[in-house]
Design a protein around this motif. Structure first.
Motif, PDB file in Angstrom:
ATOM      1  N   HIS A 148       0.859  -1.177   0.000  1.00  0.00           N
ATOM      2  CA  HIS A 148       0.000   0.000   0.000  1.00  0.00           C
ATOM      3  C   HIS A 148       0.895   1.226   0.000  1.00  0.00           C
ATOM      4  O   HIS A 148       1.618   1.478   0.958  1.00  0.00           O
ATOM      5  CB  HIS A 148      -0.908  -0.005   1.239  1.00  0.00           C
ATOM      6  CG  HIS A 148      -2.063   0.945   1.166  1.00  0.00           C
ATOM      7  ND1 HIS A 148      -1.911   2.272   0.831  1.00  0.00           N
ATOM      8  CD2 HIS A 148      -3.397   0.762   1.374  1.00  0.00           C
ATOM      9  CE1 HIS A 148      -3.092   2.864   0.840  1.00  0.00           C
ATOM     10  NE2 HIS A 148      -4.010   1.975   1.168  1.00  0.00           N
ATOM     11  N   VAL A 168      -1.331  -0.744  -4.047  1.00  0.00           N
ATOM     12  CA  VAL A 168      -2.599  -0.054  -3.779  1.00  0.00           C
ATOM     13  C   VAL A 168      -2.338   1.451  -3.746  1.00  0.00           C
ATOM     14  O   VAL A 168      -1.410   1.916  -3.084  1.00  0.00           O
ATOM     15  CB  VAL A 168      -3.203  -0.529  -2.447  1.00  0.00           C
ATOM     16  CG1 VAL A 168      -4.496   0.231  -2.144  1.00  0.00           C
ATOM     17  CG2 VAL A 168      -3.469  -2.031  -2.479  1.00  0.00           C
ATOM     18  N   GLU A 188      -7.904   2.724  -5.389  1.00  0.00           N
ATOM     19  CA  GLU A 188      -8.875   2.354  -4.357  1.00  0.00           C
ATOM     20  C   GLU A 188     -10.049   3.332  -4.312  1.00  0.00           C
ATOM     21  O   GLU A 188      -9.861   4.547  -4.396  1.00  0.00           O
ATOM     22  CB  GLU A 188      -8.160   2.335  -3.008  1.00  0.00           C
ATOM     23  CG  GLU A 188      -8.988   1.827  -1.850  1.00  0.00           C
ATOM     24  CD  GLU A 188      -8.156   1.669  -0.584  1.00  0.00           C
ATOM     25  OE1 GLU A 188      -8.718   1.232   0.428  1.00  0.00           O
ATOM     26  OE2 GLU A 188      -6.950   1.989  -0.607  1.00  0.00           O
ATOM     27  N   THR A 212      -8.735  -1.369  -6.512  1.00  0.00           N
ATOM     28  CA  THR A 212      -8.901  -2.031  -5.218  1.00  0.00           C
ATOM     29  C   THR A 212     -10.287  -1.683  -4.709  1.00  0.00           C
ATOM     30  O   THR A 212     -10.641  -0.501  -4.608  1.00  0.00           O
ATOM     31  CB  THR A 212      -7.855  -1.541  -4.198  1.00  0.00           C
ATOM     32  OG1 THR A 212      -6.554  -1.948  -4.614  1.00  0.00           O
ATOM     33  CG2 THR A 212      -8.128  -2.121  -2.819  1.00  0.00           C
ATOM     34  N   ASP A 231     -12.622  -1.443  -1.625  1.00  0.00           N
ATOM     35  CA  ASP A 231     -12.599  -1.387  -0.162  1.00  0.00           C
ATOM     36  C   ASP A 231     -14.033  -1.345   0.341  1.00  0.00           C
ATOM     37  O   ASP A 231     -14.755  -0.366   0.122  1.00  0.00           O
ATOM     38  CB  ASP A 231     -11.819  -0.163   0.306  1.00  0.00           C
ATOM     39  CG  ASP A 231     -11.590  -0.153   1.812  1.00  0.00           C
ATOM     40  OD1 ASP A 231     -12.591  -0.225   2.564  1.00  0.00           O
ATOM     41  OD2 ASP A 231     -10.425  -0.077   2.246  1.00  0.00           O
ATOM     42  N   HIS A 255      -9.979  -4.960  -0.329  1.00  0.00           N
ATOM     43  CA  HIS A 255      -9.767  -4.677   1.084  1.00  0.00           C
ATOM     44  C   HIS A 255     -11.043  -5.085   1.808  1.00  0.00           C
ATOM     45  O   HIS A 255     -12.079  -4.428   1.668  1.00  0.00           O
ATOM     46  CB  HIS A 255      -9.487  -3.198   1.319  1.00  0.00           C
ATOM     47  CG  HIS A 255      -8.067  -2.815   1.070  1.00  0.00           C
ATOM     48  ND1 HIS A 255      -7.650  -1.491   1.022  1.00  0.00           N
ATOM     49  CD2 HIS A 255      -6.953  -3.563   0.880  1.00  0.00           C
ATOM     50  CE1 HIS A 255      -6.348  -1.450   0.803  1.00  0.00           C
ATOM     51  NE2 HIS A 255      -5.907  -2.707   0.707  1.00  0.00           N
TER      52      HIS A 255
END
Length: 269
Positions: A65, A100, A134, A164, A166, A192
């Protein structure tokens, strides 16, 4: 590690314990690997130290990340491009296929203006990596909502090659994670996993303790052709002891394994 979707522990999940403790707990509980959150802990920035920990505990680093948080704006450099380049180099040195990345903050005007083109150049230099953008969320301050990201908190509105997803951020933005996954489509490369109640804040609850369709999302991944990894990103900072923290991490891992498994398959953490 088998052909199943790898379930990783984000090192942020053990905060305020350090990065080294994340390797130890991932090994103890039985995670497939680690996502390293690069932050002010020097170990999280050091490829040699991370390799040593991965080898010692038998826990590979499978995602990195990048330092995109407010508290990491001075990690490595004040230049966001330098931070992203360093994160890519760290991922390559560790054999981690995924980096990420958050969308730019609104005050990062030059970075935001050139983000898509600059990201494409970074990708050219590191063709073996997925830079997975993300989804974020609006925030409430002084009774008013605002979006601290440019052009917004939803990266699918711009369009990128990798995302990503989340789930805690979906809860904070009051949208359904299945709908977000649909928008990400085949570009969904990383997840995530964490839950939320939709109260307008980023909670990162153990999956199953909020109202996001965590189980349904995990069960849907095979049908989506998903080939990435799932990283548990939960908040354990209020855990009263290491044992309590590990219990939460074990519950989260068991949830992920149970719902990622093909119908009728046995699972064990």
């Amino acid at each position: 590690m088998s052909s199943r979707v790898p379930v990783l522990l984000s090192s942020s999940s053990v905060f305020p314990e350090p990065t080294a403790a994340a390797f130890e707990m991932a090994a103890t509980v039985g995670y497939d690997g680690l996502e390293v959150m690069v932050w002010t802990d020097a170990v999280s920035q050091d490829a040699g130290a991370l390799k040593g920990l991965a080898d010692h505990y038998g826990v590979p680093v499978l995602s990195v990340h990048a330092p995109c948080l407010l508290v990491t704006q001075r990690v490595w450099s004040s230049d966001p491009w330098e931070r992203l380049n360093r994160a890519a180099q760290l991922a390559e040195s560790l054999g981690a296929p995924t980096v990420v990345v958050h969308p730019p903050f609104t005050w990062q005007r030059d970075y935001a203006k050139n983000f898509a083109a600059g990201l494409a150049k970074v990708q050219e230099r590191h063709p073996g990596l997925s830079f997975a953008i993300e989804n974020m969320f609006p925030v409430k301050m002084a009774g008013r909502w605002f979006v601290p990201y440019t052009p917004g908190w939803d990266p699918t509105e711009t369009g990128f090659d990798a995302y990503t997803l989340d789930l805690s951020h979906c809860a904070a933005s009051r949208i359904d994670s299945l709908e977000m996954a649909d928008r990400m489509g085949a570009a969904l490369k990383h997840v995530h996993l964490g839950d939320g109640t939709g109260e307008g804040r980023d909670e990162h609850l153990v999956p199953g303790r909020g109202n996001q369709p965590c189980a349904e999302l995990l069960r849907s991944l095979a049908g989506r052709g998903f080939t990435g990894s799932v990283a548990l990103e939960i908040n354990t900072r209020k855990a009263a002891s290491r044992a309590v923290r590990e219990a939460d991490l074990r519950e989260a891992l068991e949830f992920a394994r149970r719902h990622l498994a093909p119908a009728g398959a046995a699972t064990s953490a």
